[in-house]
Design an enzyme around this catalytic site. Structure first.
Site, PDB file in Angstrom:
ATOM      1  N   HIS A 357      25.999  38.998  28.548  1.00 54.81           N
ATOM      2  CA  HIS A 357      27.298  39.210  29.259  1.00 54.81           C
ATOM      3  C   HIS A 357      27.957  38.569  28.159  1.00 54.81           C
ATOM      4  CE1 HIS A 357      30.482  39.510  32.065  1.00 54.81           C
ATOM      5  NE2 HIS A 357      30.783  38.552  31.612  1.00 54.81           N
ATOM      6  N   ALA A 358      28.961  39.259  27.657  1.00 61.16           N
ATOM      7  CA  ALA A 358      29.784  38.946  26.462  1.00 61.16           C
ATOM      8  C   ALA A 358      30.505  37.466  26.673  1.00 61.16           C
ATOM      9  CB  ALA A 358      30.892  39.947  26.169  1.00 61.16           C
ATOM     10  N   HIS A 387      39.018  41.240  23.618  1.00 61.17           N
ATOM     11  CA  HIS A 387      38.988  40.253  24.647  1.00 61.17           C
ATOM     12  C   HIS A 387      38.401  38.675  24.269  1.00 61.17           C
ATOM     13  CE1 HIS A 387      38.617  38.400  28.917  1.00 61.17           C
ATOM     14  NE2 HIS A 387      37.604  37.782  28.466  1.00 61.17           N
ATOM     15  N   GLU A 388      37.178  38.974  23.695  1.00 62.50           N
ATOM     16  CA  GLU A 388      36.428  37.978  23.220  1.00 62.50           C
ATOM     17  C   GLU A 388      37.205  37.075  22.131  1.00 62.50           C
ATOM     18  OE1 GLU A 388      34.187  36.647  24.869  1.00 62.50           O
ATOM     19  OE2 GLU A 388      33.828  38.408  26.363  1.00 62.50           O
ATOM     20  N   HIS A 391      39.741  34.687  22.782  1.00 56.67           N
ATOM     21  CA  HIS A 391      39.214  33.372  23.257  1.00 56.67           C
ATOM     22  C   HIS A 391      38.986  32.486  21.585  1.00 56.67           C
ATOM     23  CE1 HIS A 391      38.322  33.823  27.471  1.00 56.67           C
ATOM     24  NE2 HIS A 391      37.379  34.824  27.233  1.00 56.67           N
ATOM     25  N   GLU A 415      41.618  33.973  29.469  1.00 52.94           N
ATOM     26  CA  GLU A 415      41.284  35.308  29.696  1.00 52.94           C
ATOM     27  C   GLU A 415      42.208  36.219  29.511  1.00 52.94           C
ATOM     28  OE1 GLU A 415      38.133  35.789  30.143  1.00 52.94           O
ATOM     29  OE2 GLU A 415      37.757  33.530  30.618  1.00 52.94           O
ATOM     30  N   HIS A 515      28.958  36.143  36.937  1.00 54.50           N
ATOM     31  CA  HIS A 515      29.529  34.700  37.349  1.00 54.50           C
ATOM     32  C   HIS A 515      29.217  34.058  38.235  1.00 54.50           C
ATOM     33  CE1 HIS A 515      32.083  37.579  34.681  1.00 54.50           C
ATOM     34  NE2 HIS A 515      32.762  36.547  34.051  1.00 54.50           N
ATOM     35  N   TYR A 525      40.272  35.563  36.264  1.00 50.81           N
ATOM     36  CA  TYR A 525      40.512  36.908  35.661  1.00 50.81           C
ATOM     37  C   TYR A 525      41.540  37.505  36.513  1.00 50.81           C
ATOM     38  CZ  TYR A 525      35.842  36.182  33.496  1.00 50.81           C
ATOM     39  OH  TYR A 525      34.741  35.276  32.657  1.00 50.81           O
TER      40      TYR A 525
HETATM   41  O1  X8Z Z   1      33.364  38.255  31.934  1.00 46.86           O
HETATM   42  C1  X8Z Z   1      34.361  38.730  31.502  1.00 46.86           C
HETATM   43  C2  X8Z Z   1      34.313  38.512  29.871  1.00 46.86           C
HETATM   44  C3  X8Z Z   1      33.748  37.175  29.255  1.00 46.86           C
HETATM   45  S1  X8Z Z   1      34.822  35.965  29.774  1.00 46.86           S
HETATM   46  C4  X8Z Z   1      33.574  39.864  29.284  1.00 46.86           C
HETATM   47  N1  X8Z Z   1      35.205  39.346  32.125  1.00 46.86           N
HETATM   48  C5  X8Z Z   1      35.048  39.536  33.339  1.00 46.86           C
HETATM   49  C6  X8Z Z   1      33.681  40.464  33.901  1.00 46.86           C
HETATM   50  O2  X8Z Z   1      33.251  41.248  32.920  1.00 46.86           O
HETATM   51  O3  X8Z Z   1      33.676  40.354  34.972  1.00 46.86           O
HETATM   52  C7  X8Z Z   1      36.177  40.230  31.344  1.00 46.86           C
HETATM   53  C8  X8Z Z   1      36.885  40.922  32.371  1.00 46.86           C
HETATM   54  C9  X8Z Z   1      36.292  40.368  33.828  1.00 46.86           C
HETATM   55 ZN    ZN Z   2      36.649  35.908  28.691  1.00 47.29          ZN
END
Ligand code: X8Z
Ligand code: ZN
Length: 618
Positions: A357-358, A387-388, A391, A415, A515, A525
């Site tokens: 997960h990024a 997105h990354e 950050h 975010e 998450h 988000y």
């Molecule tokens: O988790 C993330 C990023 C890292 S903070 C890739 N996002 C959420 C997800 O993937 O569920 C970005 C959008 C929503």
């Molecule tokens: Zn993020």
């Protein structure tokens, strides 16, 4: 986890650690509730200052240790690295909880605004507080690390024998239009979450006890206390914002459901009610852009696909990141340091388990910034890279703030930054960087807007419902024996989607979303999906862009970059409304920017839905 103590070092993944970034204020309403403080000798302002200084120094030092342990764990998941990372997490949590408790002694003193804010952050900026009992703290750290590992190591073996990791399964969900295969992958991935259930239940129990030790009724109030307002006021803010965008979501839902029904038929995709969650091109039905080709308006399709453009130009993972960095430098930000390129992870290793997960990291609270991401060479991941990097550029912008203020104005801001930049990946921009030959004319705008809405508007109820579920779990309103059922009730209520196969309490579907085992709050988000449109609009105004906002790109605009930087540099030093005002001139989060952006699409969707005589809603 990232200890990141009051700040999130590792932004995407707050692993189980104790404290995470958050914003709190000096206002009475935002302060942590006063725990029972023993009437020892009355402390002085000088003692309070010394306490803050000492806490800040100790947490900063611990963060270095914790960031390294976490980084190694997430890059090499083994029993040993899990144990080392849990051991550091335990230390960090113990220190954070100790400082949070001690801070209560000083709250009534006449401190200056910065110190009062720091003190309040010390008291409330934790996301996984442990009980004071050291044995329970150790147990919590171990559980948190185990949950992360279960997700990171998760695989599903298809009927045809291939065993696939999360990114590979997600790629299948994005591409396949075979409902049976989609169903198999959808249900298969969720198998990884079943063993998480007892761990998660215990994690909630322990962290609730930790929250109560700090004077909060439950972890729900603690999580909602991090927005410079009282927890219930924050919940009301969310309701207000959701109310603004709900009609737009309903129009989109109605159109998508109708089109899916036409393509798949009544059996697979019914005309009414909730949409089966496996048909939306995404493992969690959280962004639907991947099924755009099935839904594209006949006469208004812009006719290009970024995944194909990247392939045609021979982009590899590194080049995708370079191109994203170039956007930030075009705004006036300094290039990323050499260490970023040496130490980041871009490609999924074949020979070991990693957390794919990024995430974006700030190892030394200064310049050692990195990303860790199993990049797929797709248009979607091109956006996630932006997105990354958002950050990382934020982290570097606030590096000169004192440790406790190294964080974003609120977690939604962190975010939103990279996503704001990604909103500028317009056809014009793609042409400027040599990816696209011809910019489609205005008659193709509906297609562009639909593609964007499938990701950004479809996400809104998902962004909201995860923590609606968690907050109820934390407060005890949802009991462990109702975890899965309550999850699907909220999926139905907010998103209008449903499970494609029978679910029961033997399943733990929340755990199949990163998450939840990662213990990363999710409302951030939802906020980011509102804020990024506010930022984009304001920056386009600063850049004096005259066209419609969905065609605006701030690429190369130094004025917009300077304004953005002014906000980022503030870190978490001021209540978020002040930071918001730096870029937008306003102190309120407001979804009208979302509605304005998508206004032409909303009219078009309503026309289509009317013409097809669709009964909207579910
Ligand atoms: O988790 C993330 C990023 C890292 S903070 C890739 N996002 C959420 C997800 O993937 O569920 C970005 C959008 C929503
Ligand atoms: Zn993020």
């Amino acid at each position: 986890m990232s200890l990141t103590h009051l700040k999130l070092t590792r932004i995407a993944a707050t692993v189980g650690l104790a404290i995470a970034a958050a914003a709190c204020t000096q206002q009475e309403t935002t302060k942590a509730p006063a725990p029972a403080v023993t009437e020892a000798a009355k402390p002085t302002v000088a003692e309070a200052k010394a306490f803050i200084q000492n806490a800040e120094a100790e947490l900063a030092a611990l963060s270095l240790e914790s960031n390294r342990a976490e980084w190694i764990y997430s890059n090499f998941i083994t029993e040993d690295t899990a144990s080392l990372s849990a051991a550091v997490a335990e230390k960090v949590t113990a220190a954070s909880v100790r400082f949070a408790n001690e801070a209560a002694r000083f709250v009534d003193l006449p401190l200056d605004a910065d110190d009062a804010r720091k003190l309040n952050l010390l008291r409330s900026a934790l996301v996984l507080p442990a009980p004071l009992d050291p044995a329970k703290n150790a147990e919590l750290a171990k559980i948190s690390s185990e949950l992360n590992g279960l997700y990171g190591k998760g695989k599903y073996c298809l009927k045809d024998g291939r065993c696939l990791t999360q990114p590979e399964l997600s790629a299948l969900m994005a591409e396949s239009r075979d409902p049976e295969l989609l169903k198999e992958v959808w249900a298969g991935w969720r198998e990884i979450a079943k063993p998480m259930r007892p761990l998660f239940e215990r994690e909630v129990e322990l962290a609730n006890e930790g929250a109560r030790d700090l004077g909060y009724p439950s972890l729900s109030e603690l999580w909602r206390s991090q927005y410079d307002m009282a927890p219930n006021d924050f919940s009301a803010e969310l309701d207000r914002l959701w109310g603004q965008v709900k009609p737009l979501y309903e129009s989109l839902h109605c159109y998508v459901r109708g089109e899916l029904n036409q393509q798949y038929g009544d059996e697979v995709a019914p005309k009414t009610g909730a949409i089966p969650a496996h048909l939306l091109g995404n493992m969690w039905a959280q962004q639907w852009g991947n099924i755009y080709p099935m839904l594209a308006p006949k006469d208004a399709d812009p006719g290009y696909d970024v995944t194909e453009l990247l392939a045609k130009q021979g982009y590899d993972e590194q080049k995708m990141v370079k191109q994203a960095e170039n956007f930030f430098t075009s705004l006036g930000f300094d290039a990323l340091p050499d260490t970023f390129w040496q130490r980041s992870l871009f490609v999924q290793p074949k020979d070991r388990d990693v957390i794919c997960h990024a995430s974006a990291w700030d190892l030394d609270n200064a310049d050692d910034i990195r990303i860790k991401m199993c990049i797929q060479k797709t248009g979607d991941d091109f956006k996630v890279i932006h997105h990354e990097l958002g950050h990382n550029f934020y982290q570097r912008a606030y590096k000169n703030q004192p440790y406790i203020f190294k964080g974003s104005a609120n977690d939604g801001f962190h975010e939103a930054i990279g996503d704001t930049i990604a909103l500028s990946i317009t056809p014009k921009y793609l042409q400027q960087i040599g990816l696209l030959d011809q910019v489609p004319d205005a008659s193709k705008d509906i297609g562009l807007l639909l593609r964007q809405a499938l990701d950004k508007v479809a996400f809104l109820p998902f962004g909201l419902m995860i923590d609606q579920w968690r907050w109820k779990v934390f407060s005890g309103e949802i009991k462990p024996e109702q975890y899965n059922q309550a999850w699907w009730e909220l999926r139905q209520k907010y998103q209008g989607v449903m499970a494609p196969v029978e679910r029961s309490e033997a399943d733990f579907d929340p755990g199949a979303k990163y998450h939840v085992p990662g213990n990363v709050p999710y409302t951030r988000y939802f906020l980011a999906h509102i804020l990024q449109f506010q930022f984009h609009k304001a920056l386009c105004d600063i850049a004096k862009d005259e066209g419609p906002v969905h065609r605006c790109s701030i690429y190369g605009n130094k004025d917009a970059g300077a304004k953005l930087n002014a906000m980022l540099e503030m870190g978490l030093s001021k209540p978020w409304p002040q930071a918001l005002a730096v870029v937008t001139g306003r102190e309120q989060m407001d979804a009208s920017a979302v509605l304005d952006y998508f206004a032409p699409l909303k009219s078009w969707l309503d026309e289509q839905n009317n013409a097809a005589n669709r009964q909207c809603g579910w």
